[in-house]
Design a protein around this motif. Sequence first.
Motif, PDB file in Angstrom:
ATOM      1  N   VAL A   1      -2.120  -1.053  -3.365  1.00 37.10           N
ATOM      2  CA  VAL A   1      -3.321  -0.303  -2.987  1.00 37.10           C
ATOM      3  C   VAL A   1      -2.953   1.169  -2.820  1.00 37.10           C
ATOM      4  O   VAL A   1      -1.951   1.497  -2.187  1.00 37.10           O
ATOM      5  CB  VAL A   1      -3.913  -0.844  -1.669  1.00 37.10           C
ATOM      6  CG1 VAL A   1      -5.078   0.028  -1.210  1.00 37.10           C
ATOM      7  CG2 VAL A   1      -4.349  -2.291  -1.843  1.00 37.10           C
TER       8      VAL A   1
ATOM      9  N   HIS B   1      -3.697   4.539  -1.016  1.00 36.51           N
ATOM     10  CA  HIS B   1      -4.290   4.869   0.284  1.00 36.51           C
ATOM     11  C   HIS B   1      -4.216   6.374   0.509  1.00 36.51           C
ATOM     12  O   HIS B   1      -3.132   6.944   0.615  1.00 36.51           O
ATOM     13  CB  HIS B   1      -3.515   4.129   1.382  1.00 36.51           C
ATOM     14  CG  HIS B   1      -4.102   4.226   2.755  1.00 36.51           C
ATOM     15  ND1 HIS B   1      -5.373   3.779   3.048  1.00 36.51           N
ATOM     16  CD2 HIS B   1      -3.592   4.705   3.924  1.00 36.51           C
ATOM     17  CE1 HIS B   1      -5.609   3.954   4.349  1.00 36.51           C
ATOM     18  NE2 HIS B   1      -4.557   4.538   4.889  1.00 36.51           N
TER      19      HIS B   1
ATOM     20  N   SER C   1      -4.099  -0.468  -9.510  1.00 36.07           N
ATOM     21  CA  SER C   1      -4.511  -0.826  -8.155  1.00 36.07           C
ATOM     22  C   SER C   1      -5.837  -1.580  -8.163  1.00 36.07           C
ATOM     23  O   SER C   1      -6.744  -1.224  -8.919  1.00 36.07           O
ATOM     24  CB  SER C   1      -4.655   0.432  -7.298  1.00 36.07           C
ATOM     25  OG  SER C   1      -3.429   1.109  -7.186  1.00 36.07           O
TER      26      SER C   1
ATOM     27  N   SER D   1      -8.229   3.209  -1.030  1.00 32.53           N
ATOM     28  CA  SER D   1      -8.763   3.292   0.330  1.00 32.53           C
ATOM     29  C   SER D   1      -8.585   4.688   0.907  1.00 32.53           C
ATOM     30  O   SER D   1      -7.679   5.434   0.537  1.00 32.53           O
ATOM     31  CB  SER D   1      -8.105   2.241   1.236  1.00 32.53           C
ATOM     32  OG  SER D   1      -6.705   2.405   1.294  1.00 32.53           O
TER      33      SER D   1
ATOM     34  N   GLU E   1       0.856  -1.187   0.000  1.00 36.82           N
ATOM     35  CA  GLU E   1       0.000   0.000   0.000  1.00 36.82           C
ATOM     36  C   GLU E   1       0.889   1.233   0.000  1.00 36.82           C
ATOM     37  O   GLU E   1       1.941   1.249   0.638  1.00 36.82           O
ATOM     38  CB  GLU E   1      -0.877  -0.024   1.257  1.00 36.82           C
ATOM     39  CG  GLU E   1      -1.784   1.180   1.453  1.00 36.82           C
ATOM     40  CD  GLU E   1      -2.354   1.209   2.864  1.00 36.82           C
ATOM     41  OE1 GLU E   1      -3.444   0.649   3.073  1.00 36.82           O
ATOM     42  OE2 GLU E   1      -1.677   1.786   3.749  1.00 36.82           O
TER      43      GLU E   1
END
Length: 282
Positions: free
Chosen positions: A56, A58, A87, A91, A33
């Motif tokens: 990911v 973030h 990705s 988030s 991430e």
Amino acid sequence: MTRQVQGTAVAWRPSIADLLMSYASSGRLGFTEVVAENLSAERLPPALTSLGVPVVVHGVTLGLGGASEPSPERLAHLAGLAQALDSPVVSEHVAFVRAADSPSDLHGDVLEAGHLLPPPRTRESLDVLCENVRLAQSALPVPLAVENIAALFTWPEDTYTEPDFLTELVERTGVGIVLDVANLYASATARGTDPAAELRRFPLDAVAYVHVAGGIERDGLYLDTHAHPMPPPVLSLLETLIDAYAGRDLPGIMLERDSDISPKTVAPEFETLTGAVSSGLR
């Protein structure tokens, strides 16, 4: 929900890029991430793009829990990174981070908190959060997941518990959840509730992946520093999480560290995490 990331992981930081590459090369890193505000889609570090695991994106400054709509510029930045990194999910947090998006006569400038703050858990606040989540979802090329934050206080007007608040958010928007075990422990202990009981009431079927991190206790209050080893109560709560997924696919579980980041500090914590996961799955 379909698990988009699985296995154990560590959040990517430049100072541990070589360590994470060694984990990825040996098949021990399920995903990673990145903090969106630290990267540009046009200048991605080769050490990140060559990892060969899902990345990911973030974010930490969108402020989905605030009264203002999420910034189109911030959403475009998240979308651009998600596309550049391919990705599986973006988030953010169930939090507000500023008092306004533009200067006003009252304060003359944008008031940035510099911290993730909890929105009131009320019907009105949930309505605003749901609308902001929908706006973000429509602007992103991949699914959105939102994280429970570490909150050392609650608002006197709260009418929802945190599990109920997040469950209704999921039901109304279809958003995924990033379940931060350390944040849950910090929040529950600060408000005097049982962290394990609260965890079991979270919308576990909606969890996209899991965060875990370290912290310290000071003056009777647990501080989720993301800069210290994971203490036994947090590891115990992680075991509760693993047990709660018995018979179901376990989401990916990622170690976060935001300060004092080096192979010397991260490697032992990753071994602790992988050991706890392996032990819990037996």
